[in-house]
Write a protein that holds these residues in place. Structure first.
Motif, PDB file in Angstrom:
ATOM      1  N   VAL A   1       1.163  -1.173   0.400  1.00 31.73           N
ATOM      2  CA  VAL A   1       0.062   0.168   0.207  1.00 31.73           C
ATOM      3  C   VAL A   1       0.818   1.308  -0.746  1.00 31.73           C
ATOM      4  O   VAL A   1       0.547   1.721  -0.563  1.00 31.73           O
ATOM      5  CB  VAL A   1      -1.131  -0.262   1.536  1.00 31.73           C
ATOM      6  N   ALA A   2       1.533   1.209   0.979  1.00 31.46           N
ATOM      7  CA  ALA A   2       3.070   2.208   0.821  1.00 31.46           C
ATOM      8  C   ALA A   2       3.779   2.525  -0.193  1.00 31.46           C
ATOM      9  O   ALA A   2       3.542   3.704  -0.846  1.00 31.46           O
ATOM     10  CB  ALA A   2       4.116   2.071   1.918  1.00 31.46           C
ATOM     11  N   SER A   3       3.525   1.258  -1.304  1.00 34.48           N
ATOM     12  CA  SER A   3       4.247   2.172  -2.532  1.00 34.48           C
ATOM     13  C   SER A   3       3.572   2.341  -3.381  1.00 34.48           C
ATOM     14  O   SER A   3       3.601   3.097  -4.375  1.00 34.48           O
ATOM     15  CB  SER A   3       4.817   0.542  -3.125  1.00 34.48           C
ATOM     16  N   ARG A   4       1.730   2.043  -3.507  1.00 32.21           N
ATOM     17  CA  ARG A   4       1.426   2.562  -4.204  1.00 32.21           C
ATOM     18  C   ARG A   4       1.479   3.905  -3.800  1.00 32.21           C
ATOM     19  O   ARG A   4       0.925   4.882  -4.704  1.00 32.21           O
ATOM     20  CB  ARG A   4      -0.029   1.840  -4.054  1.00 32.21           C
ATOM     21  N   LEU A   5       1.035   3.996  -2.837  1.00 34.17           N
ATOM     22  CA  LEU A   5       1.051   5.628  -2.324  1.00 34.17           C
ATOM     23  C   LEU A   5       1.929   7.025  -3.152  1.00 34.17           C
ATOM     24  O   LEU A   5       1.801   8.079  -3.344  1.00 34.17           O
ATOM     25  CB  LEU A   5       0.423   5.781  -0.924  1.00 34.17           C
ATOM     26  N   VAL A   6       3.025   6.015  -2.042  1.00 34.55           N
ATOM     27  CA  VAL A   6       4.068   6.617  -3.130  1.00 34.55           C
ATOM     28  C   VAL A   6       3.674   7.202  -4.440  1.00 34.55           C
ATOM     29  O   VAL A   6       4.791   8.327  -4.835  1.00 34.55           O
ATOM     30  CB  VAL A   6       5.305   6.476  -2.588  1.00 34.55           C
ATOM     31  N   ALA A   7       3.530   6.194  -5.429  1.00 37.45           N
ATOM     32  CA  ALA A   7       3.611   6.225  -7.044  1.00 37.45           C
ATOM     33  C   ALA A   7       3.107   7.205  -7.235  1.00 37.45           C
ATOM     34  O   ALA A   7       2.742   7.854  -7.874  1.00 37.45           O
ATOM     35  CB  ALA A   7       3.439   5.014  -7.759  1.00 37.45           C
ATOM     36  N   ARG A   8       1.360   6.974  -6.549  1.00 36.82           N
ATOM     37  CA  ARG A   8       0.540   8.167  -6.867  1.00 36.82           C
ATOM     38  C   ARG A   8       0.940   9.980  -6.457  1.00 36.82           C
ATOM     39  O   ARG A   8       0.375  10.521  -7.280  1.00 36.82           O
ATOM     40  CB  ARG A   8      -0.832   7.696  -6.079  1.00 36.82           C
ATOM     41  N   MET A   9       1.496   9.630  -5.059  1.00 31.84           N
ATOM     42  CA  MET A   9       2.158  10.823  -4.963  1.00 31.84           C
ATOM     43  C   MET A   9       3.073  11.770  -6.034  1.00 31.84           C
ATOM     44  O   MET A   9       2.837  12.801  -5.761  1.00 31.84           O
ATOM     45  CB  MET A   9       2.185  11.188  -3.112  1.00 31.84           C
ATOM     46  N   ARG A  10       3.449  11.033  -6.459  1.00 33.72           N
ATOM     47  CA  ARG A  10       4.656  11.165  -7.201  1.00 33.72           C
ATOM     48  C   ARG A  10       4.150  12.081  -8.778  1.00 33.72           C
ATOM     49  O   ARG A  10       4.935  12.678  -9.909  1.00 33.72           O
ATOM     50  CB  ARG A  10       5.660   9.885  -8.053  1.00 33.72           C
ATOM     51  N   ARG A  11       3.315  11.500  -9.059  1.00 34.36           N
ATOM     52  CA  ARG A  11       1.594  12.053 -10.594  1.00 34.36           C
ATOM     53  C   ARG A  11       1.407  13.014  -9.966  1.00 34.36           C
ATOM     54  O   ARG A  11       0.893  13.711  -9.144  1.00 34.36           O
ATOM     55  CB  ARG A  11       1.156  10.697 -11.010  1.00 34.36           C
ATOM     56  N   SER A  12       0.943  13.851 -11.815  1.00 36.47           N
ATOM     57  CA  SER A  12      -0.056  14.692 -11.862  1.00 36.47           C
ATOM     58  C   SER A  12      -1.420  14.295 -11.122  1.00 36.47           C
ATOM     59  O   SER A  12      -1.734  13.395 -11.835  1.00 36.47           O
ATOM     60  CB  SER A  12       0.097  16.472 -13.232  1.00 36.47           C
TER      61      SER A  12
END
Length: 215
Positions: A134-145
């Motif tokens: 979940v943390a990895s998906r959250l980080v990936a989402r936060m990096r995108r516009s």
């Protein structure tokens, strides 16, 4: 026998068997007890106000008022609320929205029972035990516009199979404006055409199937 009060848990899910299963896990623990159960977002808000549980287990996809909105309403009135999302949806947008609304952590429904009760105990004392996936998906989402609210609306209508003209009529805007929104949302999704955008929207959890696509 311990004199410590039990952790009071509320469960909100529209599926009876899920509530039964989660309730059995919680009630099997000597330091926990289920004190309320709800079936939808509105009940979640009403029951929280009535019972003030220590920890709430809440599904994200609920009839009527969805889980994200229910979390937001509860947190608005009770900022100290400790909410754990338990969902079948694992898209990074689902996770981002839930955490942004105020959830303390996010678990998939296939979570191991022991891991879940450990999370309840951790959240009860103020921790936020986010699983690695979940943390990895959250980080990936936060990096995108982030898509704008209007781009989200256009994306949802694209998924329904609407043409630019139909989207324009639905949103009461011009076809040219629709084309501009589409041209902006495609690169934000990392896509080059509408078909890719639709597939990516489903994968990330930006949209979900609620009605049959328009023919």
């Amino acid at each position: 026998m311990s004199s410590e009060p039990k952790i009071r848990v509320m469960i909100v899910d529209d599926h009876f068997m899920i509530r039964v299963g989660l309730g059995a896990i919680v009630n099997s623990q000597p330091d926990m007890a289920v004190i309320a159960e709800g079936r939808n977002g509105l009940e979640a808000i009403e029951l929280y106000d009535k019972h003030r549980p220590d920890v709430t287990l809440l599904d994200l996809r609920l009839p009527g008022l969805d889980g994200v909105k229910a979390i937001g309403e509860i947190i608005k009135k009770f900022p100290e609320a400790r909410i754990i999302v338990i969902s079948t949806y694992g898209g990074d947008e689902d996770i981002f929205r839930a955490m942004q609304a105020g959830a303390r952590t996010y678990y998939m429904k296939h979570v191991d029972g022991q891991e879940l009760v450990n999370a309840i105990r951790a959240v009860h004392v103020g921790e936020c035990p986010i699983p690695p996936d979940v943390a990895s998906r959250l980080v990936a989402r936060m990096r995108r516009s982030e898509l704008s609210p209007r781009e989200m609306e256009v994306c949802e209508l694209l998924v329904r199979g609407m043409s630019n003209k139909e989207i324009a009529n639905e949103l009461n805007i011009s076809e040219g404006t629709v084309r501009v929104h589409v041209s902006h949302l495609l690169p934000k999704l990392g896509c080059t055409d509408r078909a890719q955008a639709i597939a990516e929207a489903f994968r990330r959890g930006i949209v979900h199937v609620t009605d049959p696509p328009k023919k």
